[in-house]
Design a protein around this motif. Structure first.
Motif, PDB file in Angstrom:
ATOM      1  N   LYS A   1      56.266  25.410  -8.296  1.00 58.95           N
ATOM      2  CA  LYS A   1      56.743  24.625  -9.422  1.00 58.95           C
ATOM      3  C   LYS A   1      55.592  23.896 -10.117  1.00 58.95           C
ATOM      4  CE  LYS A   1      59.997  21.167 -10.962  1.00 58.95           C
ATOM      5  NZ  LYS A   1      59.841  19.748 -11.020  1.00 58.95           N
ATOM      6  N   ALA A   2      54.651  23.433  -9.308  1.00 55.09           N
ATOM      7  CA  ALA A   2      53.538  22.654  -9.859  1.00 55.09           C
ATOM      8  C   ALA A   2      52.743  23.468 -10.877  1.00 55.09           C
ATOM      9  CB  ALA A   2      52.618  22.192  -8.751  1.00 55.09           C
ATOM     10  N   ASP A   3      52.647  24.777 -10.637  1.00 46.48           N
ATOM     11  CA  ASP A   3      51.867  25.617 -11.536  1.00 46.48           C
ATOM     12  C   ASP A   3      52.595  25.854 -12.855  1.00 46.48           C
ATOM     13  OD1 ASP A   3      50.001  25.794  -9.548  1.00 46.48           O
ATOM     14  OD2 ASP A   3      50.873  27.598  -8.675  1.00 46.48           O
TER      15      ASP A   3
ATOM     16  N   PRO B   1      53.589  21.106 -15.028  1.00 47.37           N
ATOM     17  CA  PRO B   1      52.891  19.936 -14.498  1.00 47.37           C
ATOM     18  C   PRO B   1      53.798  18.699 -14.631  1.00 47.37           C
ATOM     19  CG  PRO B   1      51.977  20.606 -16.619  1.00 47.37           C
ATOM     20  CD  PRO B   1      52.970  21.643 -16.222  1.00 47.37           C
ATOM     21  N   HIS B   2      53.604  17.757 -13.750  1.00 48.60           N
ATOM     22  CA  HIS B   2      54.418  16.539 -13.818  1.00 48.60           C
ATOM     23  C   HIS B   2      54.021  15.750 -15.052  1.00 48.60           C
ATOM     24  CE1 HIS B   2      55.905  17.528  -9.877  1.00 48.60           C
ATOM     25  NE2 HIS B   2      54.697  17.631  -9.422  1.00 48.60           N
ATOM     26  N   ASP B   3      54.927  15.688 -15.998  1.00 51.27           N
ATOM     27  CA  ASP B   3      54.570  15.033 -17.262  1.00 51.27           C
ATOM     28  C   ASP B   3      54.971  13.564 -17.309  1.00 51.27           C
ATOM     29  OD1 ASP B   3      57.275  15.485 -17.319  1.00 51.27           O
ATOM     30  OD2 ASP B   3      57.342  16.022 -19.443  1.00 51.27           O
ATOM     31  N   GLU B   4      55.534  13.071 -16.199  1.00 52.05           N
ATOM     32  CA  GLU B   4      55.915  11.650 -16.184  1.00 52.05           C
ATOM     33  C   GLU B   4      54.890  10.852 -15.393  1.00 52.05           C
ATOM     34  OE1 GLU B   4      59.932  11.848 -14.739  1.00 52.05           O
ATOM     35  OE2 GLU B   4      60.728  12.085 -16.757  1.00 52.05           O
ATOM     36  N   LEU B   5      54.978   9.536 -15.527  1.00 52.72           N
ATOM     37  CA  LEU B   5      53.953   8.702 -14.886  1.00 52.72           C
ATOM     38  C   LEU B   5      54.351   8.224 -13.504  1.00 52.72           C
ATOM     39  CD1 LEU B   5      53.027   6.681 -18.036  1.00 52.72           C
ATOM     40  CD2 LEU B   5      51.575   8.330 -16.887  1.00 52.72           C
TER      41      LEU B   5
END
Lengths: 10, 212
Positions: free
Chosen positions: A1-3, A6-10
């Motif tokens: 999933k990470a690929d 990307p985690h777009d939240e802080l």
């Protein structure tokens, strides 16, 4: 999933 | 980016700045849990390693750098510059009881078994409980300065706003991150008792007492 999304939240 | 996410981030930023300014202006970190602040520094460090691998937006990068910088500045003020005012005797929460289980859980329940992803998951889980040493300290001393309660209020409000953001994103973007949501719910629940006291007893008082 990470690929795919990307985690777009802080 | 929706309004809940933005106000959540700003609320988080407000909390961090309030704490930093409080310590700086009063030249004292009395009543502040250094352990919680170390945990938050650890949270930001393990979560924002993606600064090195992926660029999302200028906003994203800027906020991450500010969060990390402020977290370490706060730890520095507590453990170095104003060390004499640090109330270590009351800051006795055993952080290994948080870090070890959270680390284990991050290994077991994650989106992807890769170093960066495990560290991200670790940071999400750890953040949800990182405030416990601070709440423990307040329950031990039985009181918190007003400015400290403002800090806690904004810090709790931030994750509550993120919960609304996730509902929004689920409906309008189909976005759904189970790990972040569950941890966010836990995190927000931990603040509920405090929110209640803040709203009912915080008005017009100089100090907030939390019954043990």
């Amino acid at each position: 999933k990470a690929d795919e999304t990307p985690h777009d939240e802080l | 980016m929706n309004i809940f996410r933005l106000t959540g981030d700003l609320s988080h930023l407000a909390a961090i700045i309030i704490l930093l300014l409080k310590i700086w202006k009063t030249r004292s970190c009395a009543g502040i849990s250094g352990k919680s602040q170390i945990l938050f520094a650890l949270v930001f460090t393990s979560r924002y390693l993606d600064l090195l691998t992926s660029f999302i937006s200028l906003y994203n990068t800027t906020m991450k750098v500010i969060y990390i910088g402020c977290a370490y500045a706060t730890v520095y003020l507590i453990y170095a510059k104003f060390k004499a005012t640090y109330d270590g005797n009351h800051d006795t929460f055993r952080v290994e009881f948080l870090v070890v289980p959270v680390g284990g859980l991050a290994f077991l329940v994650n989106h992807d078994f890769s170093p960066l992803e495990i560290l991200w998951t670790f940071s999400i889980y750890l953040e949800s409980v990182a405030i416990l040493p601070q709440l423990f300290m307040i329950s031990k001393t039985g009181e918190a300065e007003t400015i400290t309660t403002h800090y806690l209020f904004f810090l709790g409000l931030y994750r509550a706003l993120y919960l609304i953001n996730w509902i929004w994103r689920f409906y309008f973007e189909g976005f759904f991150d189970m790990i972040a949501i569950v941890a966010g719910v836990v995190q927000t629940i931990l603040y509920c008792d405090f929110f209640y006291l803040y709203v009912t007893k915080g008005e017009g008082r100089s100090q907030l007492s939390i019954p043990t």
